[in-house]
Scaffold this motif. Structure first.
Motif, PDB file in Angstrom:
ATOM      1  N   GLY A  37      32.797 -13.146  99.278  1.00  0.00           N
ATOM      2  CA  GLY A  37      32.996 -14.155 100.310  1.00  0.00           C
ATOM      3  C   GLY A  37      33.836 -15.312  99.800  1.00  0.00           C
ATOM      4  N   ALA A  38      33.558 -15.745  98.562  1.00  0.00           N
ATOM      5  CA  ALA A  38      34.356 -16.820  97.961  1.00  0.00           C
ATOM      6  C   ALA A  38      35.802 -16.384  97.750  1.00  0.00           C
ATOM      7  N   ALA A  39      35.991 -15.135  97.319  1.00  0.00           N
ATOM      8  CA  ALA A  39      37.347 -14.615  97.114  1.00  0.00           C
ATOM      9  C   ALA A  39      38.107 -14.547  98.434  1.00  0.00           C
ATOM     10  N   ASP A 236      46.445  -7.473  88.323  1.00  0.00           N
ATOM     11  CA  ASP A 236      46.690  -8.788  87.732  1.00  0.00           C
ATOM     12  C   ASP A 236      48.049  -9.328  88.159  1.00  0.00           C
ATOM     13  N   LEU A 237      49.083  -8.486  88.096  1.00  0.00           N
ATOM     14  CA  LEU A 237      50.427  -8.919  88.448  1.00  0.00           C
ATOM     15  C   LEU A 237      50.557  -9.253  89.933  1.00  0.00           C
ATOM     16  N   HIS A 258      38.027 -21.618  84.517  1.00  0.00           N
ATOM     17  CA  HIS A 258      38.399 -20.213  84.709  1.00  0.00           C
ATOM     18  C   HIS A 258      39.246 -19.998  85.961  1.00  0.00           C
ATOM     19  N   GLY A 259      39.482 -21.041  86.734  1.00  0.00           N
ATOM     20  CA  GLY A 259      40.219 -20.876  87.979  1.00  0.00           C
ATOM     21  C   GLY A 259      39.302 -20.488  89.119  1.00  0.00           C
ATOM     22  N   GLY A 260      39.704 -19.457  89.858  1.00  0.00           N
ATOM     23  CA  GLY A 260      38.918 -19.024  91.012  1.00  0.00           C
ATOM     24  C   GLY A 260      38.353 -17.628  90.823  1.00  0.00           C
ATOM     25  N   VAL A 261      37.649 -17.164  91.844  1.00  0.00           N
ATOM     26  CA  VAL A 261      37.050 -15.827  91.787  1.00  0.00           C
ATOM     27  C   VAL A 261      38.131 -14.756  91.711  1.00  0.00           C
ATOM     28  N   ARG A 264      39.431 -13.935  88.395  1.00  0.00           N
ATOM     29  CA  ARG A 264      38.531 -13.176  87.517  1.00  0.00           C
ATOM     30  C   ARG A 264      38.396 -11.709  87.946  1.00  0.00           C
ATOM     31  N   VAL A 265      38.654 -11.398  89.208  1.00  0.00           N
ATOM     32  CA  VAL A 265      38.416 -10.024  89.688  1.00  0.00           C
ATOM     33  C   VAL A 265      39.700  -9.307  90.071  1.00  0.00           C
TER      34      VAL A 265
END
Length: 281
Positions: A37-39, A236-237, A258-261, A264-265
């Motif tokens: 949901g955050a992403a 990632d790219l 770490h930035g945002g969700v 990280r995913v």
């Protein structure tokens, strides 16, 4: 910054690890629901939507995942979905990296929005269904992405541009090199074969992704490990491309240090459905 990163990592682990190792998959499914949901909220912001619309998109994605859960979709074999999602990531990822940053705004915003939300929904389904299969199976997918990232970082630092003249994608992510990609692939291959040995030595009751692949042939395990490592780089790219187009350094500031969700995913978004497809196709 380092202190922030450490504190955030400790808090995340304190939430994720108990949910991951709880006897039932439900706590993990709920934690993943919040993260997805955050992403989705971050995805709305990266596509130029305001706070209200982005919050609605986050809530909408949570509802979609929750409805899929309630309807029993997690208990169904979803091989067709994993195959379609994998094809979309391979073809779509290649197309996006080809057009690079200037090509992203030319894609209709509605299409961008729907595509991203569907990718998040499919990733949630894949992660939770993998946890339903077993902790060993899910961890073998998650650790693959982390190992690919760590080995790529150190290989890039040690050997970047020593064997090639050009960086991997300088217009998208200037810090990445081909040597880093190769280092990540080597790390994943070593991980895969070591995990198969560990499964056998420990008498694992739930087979890892790697053991499932090795049972069909060592050649398949090798090719699958290389393919998954490559697609984690694509994820990632693609996110870096989108952030650069939006003029954002991070997808958000939800995770201090770490930035945002999405930061990280991003590599997990293609890796999860592709791993599920390879395991069950």
């Amino acid at each position: 910054m380092l202190k922030q990163r450490i504190i955030t990592a400790i808090v995340l682990l304190a939430i994720l690890l108990p949910a991951l190792f709880y006897p039932s998959y439900m706590p993990f499914g709920c934690v993943m629901l919040v993260l997805i949901g955050a992403a989705a909220w971050e995805w709305g912001r990266l596509n130029g939507y305001g706070q209200g619309v982005s919050l609605f998109l986050g809530a909408e994605t949570v509802v979609l995942c929750g409805l899929s859960w309630w309807l029993g979709l997690l208990e169904q074999p979803l091989v067709v979905m994993w195959t379609l999602a994998s094809a979309a990531w391979v073809l779509g990822g290649a197309a996006l990296l080809r057009v690079a940053v200037p090509g992203w705004p030319r894609i209709p915003r509605g299409l961008r929005l729907v595509g991203g939300l569907l990718a998040l929904w499919v990733a949630w389904l894949a992660a939770v269904q993998a946890r339903m299969i077993g902790i060993n199976f899910l961890l073998s997918i998650l650790v693959l992405v982390w190992v690919a990232d760590v080995f790529a970082y150190f290989a890039g630092r040690a050997f970047g541009l020593k064997f090639t003249r050009n960086k991997l994608a300088p217009a998208i992510s200037p810090g990445k090199s081909w040597e880093g990609v190769w280092g990540g692939m080597v790390g994943v291959v070593v991980l895969a074969f070591a995990w198969v040995w560990a499964d056998k030595a420990a008498g694992a009751t739930v087979a890892s992704l790697y053991t499932r692949l090795a049972e069909r042939g060592w050649w398949l395990l090798l090719l699958a490990a290389l393919f998954l490592a490559a697609m984690s780089v694509v994820g990632d790219l693609v996110e870096s491309l989108i952030k650069r187009s939006a003029g954002a350094k991070d997808s958000s500031r939800l995770l201090p240090g770490h930035g945002g969700v999405l930061d990280r995913v991003d590599a997990l978004l293609p890796a999860l459905p592709i791993a599920m497809m390879l395991a069950f196709l």
